[in-house]
Design a protein around this motif. Structure first.
Motif, PDB file in Angstrom:
ATOM      1  N   VAL A 261       0.578  -1.392   0.036  1.00  0.00           N
ATOM      2  CA  VAL A 261      -0.352   0.251   0.160  1.00  0.00           C
ATOM      3  C   VAL A 261       1.064   1.556  -0.193  1.00  0.00           C
ATOM      4  O   VAL A 261       1.724   1.738   0.713  1.00  0.00           O
ATOM      5  CB  VAL A 261      -1.077   0.389   1.136  1.00  0.00           C
ATOM      6  CG1 VAL A 261      -1.775   1.386   1.549  1.00  0.00           C
ATOM      7  CG2 VAL A 261      -1.759  -1.022   1.252  1.00  0.00           C
ATOM      8  N   TYR A 262       0.372   2.203  -0.793  1.00  0.00           N
ATOM      9  CA  TYR A 262       1.396   3.522  -0.999  1.00  0.00           C
ATOM     10  C   TYR A 262       0.407   4.457  -1.039  1.00  0.00           C
ATOM     11  O   TYR A 262      -0.974   4.441  -1.572  1.00  0.00           O
ATOM     12  CB  TYR A 262       1.906   3.046  -2.072  1.00  0.00           C
ATOM     13  CG  TYR A 262       2.821   2.465  -2.624  1.00  0.00           C
ATOM     14  CD1 TYR A 262       4.048   2.884  -2.384  1.00  0.00           C
ATOM     15  CD2 TYR A 262       2.890   1.091  -3.198  1.00  0.00           C
ATOM     16  CE1 TYR A 262       5.444   2.151  -2.366  1.00  0.00           C
ATOM     17  CE2 TYR A 262       3.902   0.096  -3.335  1.00  0.00           C
ATOM     18  CZ  TYR A 262       5.213   0.994  -2.921  1.00  0.00           C
ATOM     19  OH  TYR A 262       6.428  -0.621  -2.616  1.00  0.00           O
ATOM     20  N   VAL A 263       0.541   5.739   0.322  1.00  0.00           N
ATOM     21  CA  VAL A 263      -0.060   7.008   0.412  1.00  0.00           C
ATOM     22  C   VAL A 263       0.784   8.038  -0.442  1.00  0.00           C
ATOM     23  O   VAL A 263       1.887   8.295  -0.214  1.00  0.00           O
ATOM     24  CB  VAL A 263      -0.660   6.866   1.655  1.00  0.00           C
ATOM     25  CG1 VAL A 263      -0.888   8.136   1.177  1.00  0.00           C
ATOM     26  CG2 VAL A 263      -1.452   5.678   1.657  1.00  0.00           C
TER      27      VAL A 263
ATOM     28  N   LYS B 153       5.206   4.207   1.149  1.00  0.00           N
ATOM     29  CA  LYS B 153       4.786   2.928   1.497  1.00  0.00           C
ATOM     30  C   LYS B 153       4.720   3.153   2.949  1.00  0.00           C
ATOM     31  O   LYS B 153       5.037   4.228   3.488  1.00  0.00           O
ATOM     32  CB  LYS B 153       6.034   1.652   1.323  1.00  0.00           C
ATOM     33  CG  LYS B 153       5.284   0.391   1.450  1.00  0.00           C
ATOM     34  CD  LYS B 153       6.177  -0.220   0.650  1.00  0.00           C
ATOM     35  CE  LYS B 153       5.467  -2.205   1.339  1.00  0.00           C
ATOM     36  NZ  LYS B 153       4.821  -2.321   2.528  1.00  0.00           N
ATOM     37  N   ILE B 154       3.388   2.761   3.422  1.00  0.00           N
ATOM     38  CA  ILE B 154       2.720   2.651   4.795  1.00  0.00           C
ATOM     39  C   ILE B 154       2.652   0.614   4.912  1.00  0.00           C
ATOM     40  O   ILE B 154       2.748  -0.268   4.072  1.00  0.00           O
ATOM     41  CB  ILE B 154       1.790   3.139   4.324  1.00  0.00           C
ATOM     42  CG1 ILE B 154       0.526   2.333   3.395  1.00  0.00           C
ATOM     43  CG2 ILE B 154       1.243   4.214   4.399  1.00  0.00           C
ATOM     44  CD1 ILE B 154      -1.083   3.227   4.695  1.00  0.00           C
ATOM     45  N   GLU B 155       2.186   0.521   6.041  1.00  0.00           N
ATOM     46  CA  GLU B 155       1.925  -0.748   5.771  1.00  0.00           C
ATOM     47  C   GLU B 155       1.399  -1.545   5.459  1.00  0.00           C
ATOM     48  O   GLU B 155       0.402  -1.272   4.848  1.00  0.00           O
ATOM     49  CB  GLU B 155       1.428  -0.979   7.504  1.00  0.00           C
ATOM     50  CG  GLU B 155       1.109  -2.146   8.521  1.00  0.00           C
ATOM     51  CD  GLU B 155       0.598  -2.399   9.910  1.00  0.00           C
ATOM     52  OE1 GLU B 155      -0.343  -2.879   9.953  1.00  0.00           O
ATOM     53  OE2 GLU B 155      -0.026  -1.266   9.976  1.00  0.00           O
TER      54      GLU B 155
ATOM     55  N   GLY C 149      -1.148  -4.408   3.259  1.00  0.00           N
ATOM     56  CA  GLY C 149      -2.434  -4.586   3.635  1.00  0.00           C
ATOM     57  C   GLY C 149      -2.924  -6.118   3.148  1.00  0.00           C
ATOM     58  O   GLY C 149      -1.527  -6.838   2.871  1.00  0.00           O
TER      59      GLY C 149
ATOM     60  N   VAL D  58      -6.704  -2.306   4.023  1.00  0.00           N
ATOM     61  CA  VAL D  58      -5.896  -1.416   3.883  1.00  0.00           C
ATOM     62  C   VAL D  58      -6.125  -1.542   6.083  1.00  0.00           C
ATOM     63  O   VAL D  58      -6.794  -1.482   6.446  1.00  0.00           O
ATOM     64  CB  VAL D  58      -6.275  -0.023   3.455  1.00  0.00           C
ATOM     65  CG1 VAL D  58      -4.621   0.334   3.167  1.00  0.00           C
ATOM     66  CG2 VAL D  58      -5.917  -0.541   1.639  1.00  0.00           C
TER      67      VAL D  58
ATOM     68  N   LEU E 233      -6.490   1.154   8.031  1.00  0.00           N
ATOM     69  CA  LEU E 233      -7.353   2.732   8.357  1.00  0.00           C
ATOM     70  C   LEU E 233      -6.396   3.556   8.739  1.00  0.00           C
ATOM     71  O   LEU E 233      -5.889   4.233   8.879  1.00  0.00           O
ATOM     72  CB  LEU E 233      -8.295   2.653   9.044  1.00  0.00           C
ATOM     73  CG  LEU E 233      -8.919   4.024   8.765  1.00  0.00           C
ATOM     74  CD1 LEU E 233      -9.682   3.692   7.472  1.00  0.00           C
ATOM     75  CD2 LEU E 233     -10.047   3.506  10.041  1.00  0.00           C
TER      76      LEU E 233
ATOM     77  N   ALA F 182      -2.536   4.209   6.942  1.00  0.00           N
ATOM     78  CA  ALA F 182      -3.394   5.448   5.513  1.00  0.00           C
ATOM     79  C   ALA F 182      -3.694   6.748   5.911  1.00  0.00           C
ATOM     80  O   ALA F 182      -3.258   7.766   5.883  1.00  0.00           O
ATOM     81  CB  ALA F 182      -4.574   4.738   4.919  1.00  0.00           C
TER      82      ALA F 182
ATOM     83  N   ALA G 160      -1.156   9.122   7.521  1.00  0.00           N
ATOM     84  CA  ALA G 160      -0.048   8.893   6.078  1.00  0.00           C
ATOM     85  C   ALA G 160      -0.810  10.261   5.460  1.00  0.00           C
ATOM     86  O   ALA G 160       0.170  11.103   4.276  1.00  0.00           O
ATOM     87  CB  ALA G 160       0.173   8.262   5.330  1.00  0.00           C
ATOM     88  N   LEU G 161      -1.890   9.752   5.222  1.00  0.00           N
ATOM     89  CA  LEU G 161      -2.649  11.185   4.472  1.00  0.00           C
ATOM     90  C   LEU G 161      -2.838  12.213   5.783  1.00  0.00           C
ATOM     91  O   LEU G 161      -3.695  13.917   4.957  1.00  0.00           O
ATOM     92  CB  LEU G 161      -4.626  11.162   4.237  1.00  0.00           C
ATOM     93  CG  LEU G 161      -4.327   9.686   3.089  1.00  0.00           C
ATOM     94  CD1 LEU G 161      -5.683   9.357   3.260  1.00  0.00           C
ATOM     95  CD2 LEU G 161      -3.678  10.453   2.207  1.00  0.00           C
TER      96      LEU G 161
END
Length: 221
Positions: A176-178, A182-184, A186, A195, A197, A200, A203-204
């Motif tokens: 998963v990319y935001v 890259k984040i944790e 899914g 994903v 939450l 994500a 990161a936003l």
């Protein structure tokens, strides 16, 4: 939880065990509608001489045990939709959840039992049905919540989580990319990407909230 088989005899009154072959495609969930009856009591009722109903079921579960009352490759009369080849009675395994005693524990046991049955068959929660889905009866009644079916949706989510927790090593991972970062990871389950939450949201730049009582997750930016 103990799982035991105590099949009612062929020829039981009111044709409760018709011994018709069934290749099940779904699992149907019920509440017993009796706040004082245990799994053993429900099994006993199927062969009680004072019982004049045709209704039957495959499995009944309470806070202590699950009892298989009719072989899972035979039909039972639990869905209320007749005997057609595509009816719930002829295609679905009926599971009764007792309302007596510690209902929360009975529900826990039902979640584990249903997840195990789905796993053994290679099925997902899309194979779960309510009695309501076959005949419109408000059952499982304790999951109805005035038509919102909150309890039903929670039950399905808990079963899905139980499946995921047992099969985590076998689940297909999803990177998963935001915004390019890259984040944790899914995971993919039944064609959907799940994903994390909080990862994500953070990161936003969003505030992540969780209402444990209402079971509501929020992202606020």
């Amino acid at each position: 939880m103990i799982y035991r088989k105590d099949h009612i005899p062929k020829g039981t009154a009111c044709n409760r065990r018709p011994a018709l072959f069934m290749e099940a495609t779904t699992l149907t969930i019920h509440n017993t509608g009796n706040e004082e009856s245990s799994a053993a009591n429900e099994r006993g009722w199927l062969t009680n001489a004072s019982n004049k109903r045709q209704a039957s079921f495959h499995i009944v579960v309470d806070e202590r045990e699950a009892i298989e009352c009719i072989p899972l490759n035979e039909c039972a009369w639990h869905a209320g939709d007749g005997s057609g080849s595509k009816s719930g009675n002829r295609t679905s395994i009926g599971i009764e959840i007792c309302e007596s005693g510690n209902y929360a524990k009975a529900l826990d046991n039902a979640v584990k039992l249903v997840a195990q049955m789905l796993r053994e068959r290679g099925w997902g929660v899309d194979r779960l049905r309510r009695h309501w889905d076959w005949s419109g009866k408000i059952c499982p009644r304790l999951m109805y919540d005035g038509g919102k079916w909150t309890g039903w949706n929670e039950f399905k989510s808990r079963v899905a989580a139980e499946l995921a927790s047992k099969e985590d090593d076998d689940l297909e991972k999803a990177k998963v990319y935001v915004n390019g970062e890259k984040i944790e990871d899914g995971f993919i389950l039944e064609g959907r990407v799940y994903v994390p939450l909080r990862a994500a949201g953070e990161a936003l730049g969003a505030k992540v909230g969780w209402d444990n009582k209402e079971k509501i997750a929020t992202l606020t930016k």
